[in-house]
Motif scaffolding. Structure first.
Motif, PDB file in Angstrom:
ATOM      1  N   SER A 102       0.640  -1.208  -0.064  1.00 31.22           N
ATOM      2  CA  SER A 102      -0.150   0.193   0.093  1.00 31.22           C
ATOM      3  C   SER A 102       0.547   1.018  -0.421  1.00 31.22           C
ATOM      4  CB  SER A 102      -1.489  -0.004   1.427  1.00 31.22           C
ATOM      5  OG  SER A 102      -1.569   1.152   1.350  1.00 31.22           O
ATOM      6  N   TRP A 103       1.924   1.155   0.742  1.00 30.19           N
ATOM      7  CA  TRP A 103       2.748   2.049   0.486  1.00 30.19           C
ATOM      8  C   TRP A 103       3.162   2.729  -0.660  1.00 30.19           C
ATOM      9  CZ3 TRP A 103       3.389   6.535   3.830  1.00 30.19           C
ATOM     10  CH2 TRP A 103       2.555   6.613   5.194  1.00 30.19           C
ATOM     11  N   ILE A 104       4.129   1.126  -1.088  1.00 31.09           N
ATOM     12  CA  ILE A 104       4.758   1.251  -2.061  1.00 31.09           C
ATOM     13  C   ILE A 104       3.529   2.168  -3.193  1.00 31.09           C
ATOM     14  CG2 ILE A 104       5.872   0.303  -4.390  1.00 31.09           C
ATOM     15  CD1 ILE A 104       7.445  -1.470  -2.472  1.00 31.09           C
ATOM     16  N   GLN A 105       2.640   1.702  -3.693  1.00 29.88           N
ATOM     17  CA  GLN A 105       0.892   1.593  -4.808  1.00 29.88           C
ATOM     18  C   GLN A 105       0.955   3.660  -4.429  1.00 29.88           C
ATOM     19  OE1 GLN A 105      -1.120  -0.415  -6.466  1.00 29.88           O
ATOM     20  NE2 GLN A 105      -1.479   2.135  -7.247  1.00 29.88           N
ATOM     21  N   ALA A 106       0.844   3.733  -2.880  1.00 32.69           N
ATOM     22  CA  ALA A 106       0.531   5.489  -2.611  1.00 32.69           C
ATOM     23  C   ALA A 106       1.852   6.350  -2.808  1.00 32.69           C
ATOM     24  CB  ALA A 106       0.451   5.988  -1.153  1.00 32.69           C
ATOM     25  N   ILE A 107       3.388   5.765  -2.183  1.00 25.38           N
ATOM     26  CA  ILE A 107       3.744   7.277  -3.050  1.00 25.38           C
ATOM     27  C   ILE A 107       4.150   7.063  -4.569  1.00 25.38           C
ATOM     28  CG2 ILE A 107       7.375   6.978  -2.459  1.00 25.38           C
ATOM     29  CD1 ILE A 107       6.094   5.678  -0.063  1.00 25.38           C
ATOM     30  N   SER A 108       4.648   5.853  -5.434  1.00 24.93           N
ATOM     31  CA  SER A 108       3.956   5.964  -6.739  1.00 24.93           C
ATOM     32  C   SER A 108       2.806   6.288  -7.525  1.00 24.93           C
ATOM     33  CB  SER A 108       4.698   4.426  -7.053  1.00 24.93           C
ATOM     34  OG  SER A 108       5.433   4.028  -6.787  1.00 24.93           O
ATOM     35  N   ASP A 109       2.087   6.426  -6.896  1.00 26.67           N
ATOM     36  CA  ASP A 109       0.939   7.026  -7.876  1.00 26.67           C
ATOM     37  C   ASP A 109       1.228   8.968  -7.003  1.00 26.67           C
ATOM     38  OD1 ASP A 109       0.066   5.101  -8.594  1.00 26.67           O
ATOM     39  OD2 ASP A 109      -1.467   4.868  -6.573  1.00 26.67           O
ATOM     40  N   THR A 110       1.423   8.920  -5.991  1.00 22.68           N
ATOM     41  CA  THR A 110       1.806  10.354  -5.989  1.00 22.68           C
ATOM     42  C   THR A 110       3.353  10.843  -6.477  1.00 22.68           C
ATOM     43  OG1 THR A 110       1.501   9.971  -2.998  1.00 22.68           O
ATOM     44  CG2 THR A 110       2.389  12.248  -4.114  1.00 22.68           C
ATOM     45  N   CYS A 111       4.102   9.873  -7.331  1.00 22.47           N
ATOM     46  CA  CYS A 111       5.330  10.602  -7.761  1.00 22.47           C
ATOM     47  C   CYS A 111       4.553  10.307  -9.307  1.00 22.47           C
ATOM     48  CB  CYS A 111       6.613   9.870  -7.687  1.00 22.47           C
ATOM     49  SG  CYS A 111       7.185   9.579  -6.028  1.00 22.47           S
ATOM     50  N   GLN A 112       3.950  10.245  -9.566  1.00 21.60           N
ATOM     51  CA  GLN A 112       3.351  10.346 -11.040  1.00 21.60           C
ATOM     52  C   GLN A 112       2.915  11.833 -11.120  1.00 21.60           C
ATOM     53  OE1 GLN A 112       1.783   6.302 -12.429  1.00 21.60           O
ATOM     54  NE2 GLN A 112       1.205   7.520 -14.440  1.00 21.60           N
ATOM     55  N   GLN A 113       1.974  11.551 -10.262  1.00 17.52           N
ATOM     56  CA  GLN A 113       1.100  12.977  -9.872  1.00 17.52           C
ATOM     57  C   GLN A 113       1.569  14.305 -10.370  1.00 17.52           C
ATOM     58  OE1 GLN A 113      -2.004  11.952  -7.206  1.00 17.52           O
ATOM     59  NE2 GLN A 113      -2.228  10.145  -7.774  1.00 17.52           N
ATOM     60  N   ASN A 114       3.109  14.552  -9.959  1.00 23.31           N
ATOM     61  CA  ASN A 114       4.015  15.246  -9.766  1.00 23.31           C
ATOM     62  C   ASN A 114       4.968  15.016 -10.839  1.00 23.31           C
ATOM     63  OD1 ASN A 114       4.260  16.807  -6.654  1.00 23.31           O
ATOM     64  ND2 ASN A 114       3.127  15.230  -6.002  1.00 23.31           N
ATOM     65  N   GLY A 115       4.745  14.990 -11.858  1.00 20.23           N
ATOM     66  CA  GLY A 115       6.068  14.236 -12.964  1.00 20.23           C
ATOM     67  C   GLY A 115       6.975  13.339 -12.917  1.00 20.23           C
ATOM     68  N   THR A 116       7.266  13.160 -11.713  1.00 21.39           N
ATOM     69  CA  THR A 116       8.442  12.624 -11.424  1.00 21.39           C
ATOM     70  C   THR A 116       8.959  10.973 -11.748  1.00 21.39           C
ATOM     71  OG1 THR A 116       8.509  13.817  -9.195  1.00 21.39           O
ATOM     72  CG2 THR A 116       9.848  12.096  -8.989  1.00 21.39           C
ATOM     73  N   ARG A 117       9.796  10.790 -12.288  1.00 23.08           N
ATOM     74  CA  ARG A 117      10.324  10.097 -13.152  1.00 23.08           C
ATOM     75  C   ARG A 117      10.975   8.864 -11.991  1.00 23.08           C
ATOM     76  NH1 ARG A 117       9.982   7.401 -18.763  1.00 23.08           N
ATOM     77  NH2 ARG A 117      11.660   5.535 -18.868  1.00 23.08           N
ATOM     78  N   LEU A 118      10.250   7.590 -12.408  1.00 23.21           N
ATOM     79  CA  LEU A 118      11.159   6.854 -10.631  1.00 23.21           C
ATOM     80  C   LEU A 118      11.830   6.161 -12.114  1.00 23.21           C
ATOM     81  CD1 LEU A 118       7.954   5.812  -8.589  1.00 23.21           C
ATOM     82  CD2 LEU A 118       9.990   7.795  -8.634  1.00 23.21           C
ATOM     83  N   GLU A 119      13.118   5.318 -11.295  1.00 28.88           N
ATOM     84  CA  GLU A 119      14.013   4.665 -11.682  1.00 28.88           C
ATOM     85  C   GLU A 119      13.177   3.189 -12.060  1.00 28.88           C
ATOM     86  OE1 GLU A 119      16.653   5.372 -13.611  1.00 28.88           O
ATOM     87  OE2 GLU A 119      17.221   7.518 -12.945  1.00 28.88           O
ATOM     88  N   THR A 120      13.632   2.206 -12.687  1.00 23.63           N
ATOM     89  CA  THR A 120      13.141   1.174 -12.627  1.00 23.63           C
ATOM     90  C   THR A 120      14.777  -0.196 -12.320  1.00 23.63           C
ATOM     91  OG1 THR A 120      14.450   0.543 -14.943  1.00 23.63           O
ATOM     92  CG2 THR A 120      11.841   1.014 -14.736  1.00 23.63           C
ATOM     93  N   ALA A 121      15.428   0.223 -12.078  1.00 21.68           N
ATOM     94  CA  ALA A 121      17.589  -0.273 -12.116  1.00 21.68           C
ATOM     95  C   ALA A 121      16.748  -0.244 -10.359  1.00 21.68           C
ATOM     96  CB  ALA A 121      18.305  -0.280 -12.721  1.00 21.68           C
ATOM     97  N   TYR A 122      17.457  -1.488  -9.418  1.00 21.32           N
ATOM     98  CA  TYR A 122      17.279  -0.948  -8.150  1.00 21.32           C
ATOM     99  C   TYR A 122      18.349  -2.364  -7.818  1.00 21.32           C
ATOM    100  CZ  TYR A 122      14.600  -5.252  -7.637  1.00 21.32           C
ATOM    101  OH  TYR A 122      13.297  -6.309  -6.958  1.00 21.32           O
ATOM    102  N   HIS A 123      18.970  -2.146  -6.205  1.00 18.75           N
ATOM    103  CA  HIS A 123      19.350  -3.530  -5.641  1.00 18.75           C
ATOM    104  C   HIS A 123      18.218  -3.810  -4.880  1.00 18.75           C
ATOM    105  CE1 HIS A 123      23.850  -2.324  -6.873  1.00 18.75           C
ATOM    106  NE2 HIS A 123      23.269  -1.331  -6.935  1.00 18.75           N
ATOM    107  N   SER A 124      18.108  -5.122  -4.612  1.00 21.76           N
ATOM    108  CA  SER A 124      17.161  -5.612  -3.813  1.00 21.76           C
ATOM    109  C   SER A 124      17.608  -6.141  -2.700  1.00 21.76           C
ATOM    110  CB  SER A 124      16.944  -7.338  -4.504  1.00 21.76           C
ATOM    111  OG  SER A 124      18.283  -8.104  -5.057  1.00 21.76           O
TER     112      SER A 124
END
Length: 642
Positions: free
Chosen positions: A98-120
């Motif tokens: 739920s937190w990942i969803q909410a933060i991702s949606d908020t970033c998208q609404q702000n026009g912030t492009r999120l990276e896809t590569a990450y360290h697990s």
């Protein structure tokens, strides 16, 4: 007006940017997500309390999963902002999603492009635990698909936490792109403040007073310059400046902020015939005044200081004597350096305290900060510390440096190198400058600038008989340390071991803060040390003594103790008391008495740094203003660049 809350809840966060020494800190915080910020508080959802951290949504570059065994906690996820990894543990996997969803949606609404590569997994013991890459800034080894305006692919948030789509890296990397063109800036003209001798291929010589063109400023400390013969090479950025009118700012005798009494003090202290300064005039209608020392033709006489107003005639020409006017101030000074022309003596040079000494170069190399051990010719031991020995060394037969060498088996090498990493991030005139490191050979070394007058504590003990007669000199020492600490405060660094013994003195009484071995970078402005951690009792604030809780306000307390050291002539704080007695007295509210040579105004500053409550103590930025006001009261001048 308060923003609408998108999501709120309790999350356990892992302290950010922890070093390899000390425990990993986990604290439960109230996280609040709005349209522009992700903030966390120290209280509860019913009473949030004090804000402990704030992240702009526009600064977030990644939000997504992390393997649960990496933190050994369930519901783990990560938020990356400005290169900093914030590791969080929600109450459950569902809450995590739920937190990942909410933060991702908020970033998208702000026009912030999120990276896809990450360290697990996390970075630990000098490498990423998921892929083994040793560079902390290495690109993520795994990737996820996102649903945003640019690619229309499926969002990470539409997957359950345990079933996120992860793309393993391809076995064969794609071909490299074509080389990037050299980054060039708008060309600017500069003048060299100091001579510079090339130290490695690619460097270019500088000659004081000559003009150069800067063609590339993309590197912070080394700029690509072109000389009058169209030759290009790298030069230290702090060795050049844009020319001011008449280039007066580059002249060591041009000291506008000096008062008349101060100019006289410096000139008498220098004692040489013809030493001179140009300063602002206090006389109405007169812009500048010349102050010059001379024995007036009497051998072995005490030098006297004469003052001359610089004036302009009806044609706008400058003069000290109407018979000898000149078009510019530089031409006027040049004339009087060769002819007395109505002055008591011919002008020579600035007093020794102001003669320009080239500043420390950020790093010897314009490309890499790794130094070969064979380039260091060891001279003598300068001192010893808990983890290493400090040696004086000659680098490439050109310049003396200080070399801090790690003792075998005394501490983890990663911890030692952490000190160099801290120093590499900092750049201030009153902080010791890092030149480079030796990490590929043994012993591991940190190479820094060499400060000729050594430790501030010993300097004060040796020179106090003369210093106590010059109150502005003592204020200057304290001010310079405060200036450095205000810079650290602004960078969210906590020193944790500020004391006179951890400051060094160079030429012209320049003071620099050093020994970053205990420094911590904190987002919350608070760092709780591990139980049993060693710290200097007599410099420690009550919250450090009671709870080992460090902050910039505990550094402020230590700064007050350092001021007491300076004004007591280098005495040990709480004379006659052992550590146990010091703790008892400090917790009860007892404070150090005013040293005999300490003005009441200065002691009041010390007392303000020793308030029981950290919140009641001033910040270093506030202390800077206090010093400015004190300086004005004492008839002094601004210390910028002193």
């Amino acid at each position: 007006m308060a923003e609408d809350v998108i999501k709120e809840g309790m999350i356990t966060k892992r302290a950010q940017l922890k070093k390899s020494i000390g425990p990993t800190n986990y604290k439960e915080r109230v996280f609040v997500l709005t349209g522009t910020k992700l903030q966390y508080y120290e209280g509860t959802t019913q009473n949030r309390g004090k804000v402990k951290g704030s992240i702009l949504v526009s600064d977030i570059t990644f939000v997504g999963p992390i393997e649960e065994d990496a933190l050994k906690r369930t519901g783990a996820f990560q938020v990356i902002h400005k290169g900093i990894h914030l590791y969080c543990c929600a109450k459950s996997r569902e809450d995590c999603n739920s937190w990942i969803q909410a933060i991702s949606d908020t970033c998208q609404q702000n026009g912030t492009r999120l990276e896809t590569a990450y360290h697990s997994k996390i970075y630990s013991s000098g490498k990423w635990q998921c892929c083994g890459y040793t560079k902390k800034a290495a690109k993520g080894c795994k990737s996820i698909e996102r649903n945003d305006a640019s690619n229309g692919s499926r969002s990470v948030d539409s997957y359950p936490f345990h079933a996120l789509k992860i793309n393993e890296p391809a076995a064969v990397p794609p071909p490299m792109p074509p080389p990037r063109p050299t980054a060039r800036c708008a060309e600017i003209e500069v003048v060299a403040l100091y001579n510079f001798t090339p130290q490695e291929p690619g460097d270019m010589a500088l000659y004081q007073g000559q003009y150069y063109t800067i063609v590339d400023k993309s590197r912070e400390h080394w700029w690509l310059a072109r000389d009058q013969h169209q030759q290009e090479g790298y030069v230290p950025a702090n060795y050049v400046t844009e020319p001011a009118k008449d280039d007066l700012e580059s002249k060591d005798w041009f000291q506008l902020n000096l008062s008349r009494p101060q100019a006289e003090d410096y000139l008498r202290l220098d004692g040489s015939e013809g030493a001179f300064l140009i300063r602002n005039s206090t006389q109405p209608g007169v812009k500048y005044t010349l102050s010059v020392s001379s024995r007036c033709g009497v051998m072995n006489a005490e030098p006297k200081v004469k003052h001359y107003h610089m004036k302009q005639n009806s044609e706008g020409r400058y003069y000290f004597s109407e018979k000898y006017p000149h078009n510019t101030i530089l031409e006027l000074i040049y004339y009087h350096q060769h002819n007395a022309g109505g002055l008591v003596t011919r002008l020579r040079e600035a007093p020794a305290a102001f003669r320009t000494t080239p500043p420390a170069i950020a790093m010897f190399h314009n490309t890499d900060w790794e130094i070969n051990l064979s380039e260091l010719q060891m001279d003598r031991e300068l001192g010893k510390g808990q983890f290493g020995v400090v040696q004086l060394a000659l680098f490439r037969n050109q310049q003396y440096v200080a070399v801090k060498m790690m003792r075998d088996g005394m501490m983890e090498e990663d911890s030692f190198v952490e000190e160099a990493k801290v120093m590499a991030e900092l750049n201030h005139n009153n902080l010791i400058r890092l030149y480079g490191v030796v990490t590929r050979q043994r012993p591991i070394c940190i190479v820094t600038e060499f400060m000729e007058n050594g430790c501030l504590l010993e300097y004060i003990r040796t020179h106090f008989p003369s210093l106590k007669g010059h109150p502005l000199e003592l204020v200057s020492i304290c001010y310079q340390v405060c200036d450095a600490m205000a810079y650290l405060e602004g960078k969210n660094f906590i020193h944790r071991d500020l004391a006179a013994r951890n400051c060094l003195v160079g030429r012209q009484q320049i003071v620099k803060v050093c020994d970053f071995g205990l420094a911590r970078f904190v987002v919350d402005d608070e760092y709780t040390s591990s139980q049993g951690s060693k710290f200097p009792i007599k410099w420690a604030a009550p919250e450090v003594l009671n709870y080992t809780k460090f902050s910039s306000k505990s550094d402020v307390w230590s700064f007050g103790i350092l001021m007491w050291e300076v004004y007591s002539g280098g005495k040990a704080p709480y004379p006659g008391m052992g550590n146990v007695e010091v703790v008892e007295n400090v917790v009860k509210g007892e404070r150090l008495d005013r040293p005999r040579q300490c003005p009441h105004d200065v002691h009041n500053i010390m007392r303000s740094t020793w308030e029981m409550s950290p919140e009641a103590r001033p910040t270093f930025a506030e202390l800077m203003h206090t010093f400015y006001n004190l300086n004005d009261k004492m008839g002094g001048y601004q210390y910028d660049g002193y």
